[in-house]
Design an enzyme around this catalytic site. Structure first.
Site, PDB file in Angstrom:
ATOM      1  N   ALA A 185       0.804  -1.232   0.000  1.00 54.32           N
ATOM      2  CA  ALA A 185       0.000   0.000   0.000  1.00 54.32           C
ATOM      3  C   ALA A 185       0.834   1.279   0.000  1.00 54.32           C
ATOM      4  CB  ALA A 185      -0.928  -0.003   1.209  1.00 54.32           C
ATOM      5  N   THR A 186       2.155   1.166  -0.134  1.00 53.27           N
ATOM      6  CA  THR A 186       2.984   2.368  -0.002  1.00 53.27           C
ATOM      7  C   THR A 186       3.082   3.189  -1.270  1.00 53.27           C
ATOM      8  OG1 THR A 186       4.958   1.041  -0.473  1.00 53.27           O
ATOM      9  CG2 THR A 186       4.393   1.383   1.841  1.00 53.27           C
TER      10      THR A 186
ATOM     11  N   SER B  39      -1.802  -9.528 -13.895  1.00 54.57           N
ATOM     12  CA  SER B  39      -1.241  -8.741 -14.990  1.00 54.57           C
ATOM     13  C   SER B  39      -1.631  -9.386 -16.313  1.00 54.57           C
ATOM     14  CB  SER B  39       0.283  -8.679 -14.894  1.00 54.57           C
ATOM     15  OG  SER B  39       0.851  -8.123 -16.079  1.00 54.57           O
TER      16      SER B  39
ATOM     17  N   TYR C 296       8.481 -13.139 -14.579  1.00 56.27           N
ATOM     18  CA  TYR C 296       7.413 -12.229 -14.132  1.00 56.27           C
ATOM     19  C   TYR C 296       6.069 -12.680 -14.697  1.00 56.27           C
ATOM     20  CZ  TYR C 296       4.296  -8.271 -13.739  1.00 56.27           C
ATOM     21  OH  TYR C 296       3.185  -7.482 -13.479  1.00 56.27           O
TER      22      TYR C 296
END
Length: 254
Positions: free
Chosen positions: A13-14, A139, A152
């Site tokens: 959440a940063t 994604s 990824y």
């Protein structure tokens, strides 16, 4: 005393999606549990939220820390109604034979194992409460391959399939599951991918009206706020300027 307000637990959440998601749920009156590795950013976000917020400095790769964070949640933030598994990253775009294997391990540990730890730790309280919703941030790379995506993309393919399998397991327990799959989005994502190379990261978004964090926050909240007779399995979101390319053909190979 357990608070009757809706509660959402958000990882990563940063910045980027996670920060925007926290702000969106807060604006709708939800109580938020925000977590991430950077304490100063967490504190700054918490101070700007209007409704009750519980912040946790947390690395989702640490299973014991995840279990402790959930075990130590104040009563006013229990039970969690919605879990947003947002923490994740991509590292590098080198070919598979050139990539640093440490980067592969970090992506697997964060994008797969961290998501698993958070999901498995929070699910029992959702099941006990008789309702809940797990929203995973995947994604388009989990479905559409591209050069340099190798591990990824594979981790996000895992998120996609795990989300579908999770839903199959949990439908009888009234737990909803959604995989939200963004495409080209302008956050710190590329800066992290290129290990702080701002110039290289900026080039990815040059002259492109890309997806913004608030766009994904809208999708997450919309999904979480549907009537309970609806489960959104997955949402694939691309920028308006992004679409599909022809197959890659290399001439002259024997």
């Amino acid at each position: 005393m357990i608070c009757k307000a809706n509660k959402v637990f958000i990882t990563g959440a940063t910045s980027g999606f996670g920060k925007a998601i926290a702000q969106r749920f807060d604006a709708e009156g939800w109580h938020t549990v925000i977590s991430g590795r950077r304490s100063q950013r967490l504190n700054a976000l918490k101070q700007n939220l209007l409704n009750p917020c519980h912040s946790i400095v947390l690395d989702v790769r640490d299973r014991n820390a995840v279990e402790k964070a959930v075990r130590d949640l104040p009563d006013s933030f229990n039970p969690v109604n919605v879990l947003v598994n947002n923490a994740g990253l991509a590292l590098g775009m080198m070919d598979a034979d050139e990539v640093y294997i440490d980067d592969w391990e970090l992506m697997v540990d964060t994008n797969i194992k961290g998501l698993l730890y958070c999901t498995r730790t929070i699910l029992p309280q959702m099941v006990k409460n008789g309702t809940g919703h797990v929203i995973n941030i995947g994604s388009i790379a989990g479905y559409w391959p591209y050069p340099g995506s190798n591990v990824y993309g594979a981790t996000k393919a895992f998120v996609r399939q795990f989300s579908l399998n999770l839903r199959a397991d949990l439908v009888s327990k009234n737990i909803h599951v959604t995989d939200i799959e963004p495409g080209l989005a302008e956050t710190e994502f590329s800066e992290v991918r290129f290990k702080g190379d701002k110039k290289k990261a900026a080039a990815i978004y040059k002259n492109v009206d890309s997806i913004k964090p608030n766009d994904i926050a809208d999708a997450v909240f919309w999904t979480a706020s549907r009537p309970r007779n609806i489960n959104v399995n997955r949402i694939e979101i691309m920028a308006g300027a992004q679409a599909f390319s022809p197959f890659n053909i290399v001439r002259g190979l024997k």
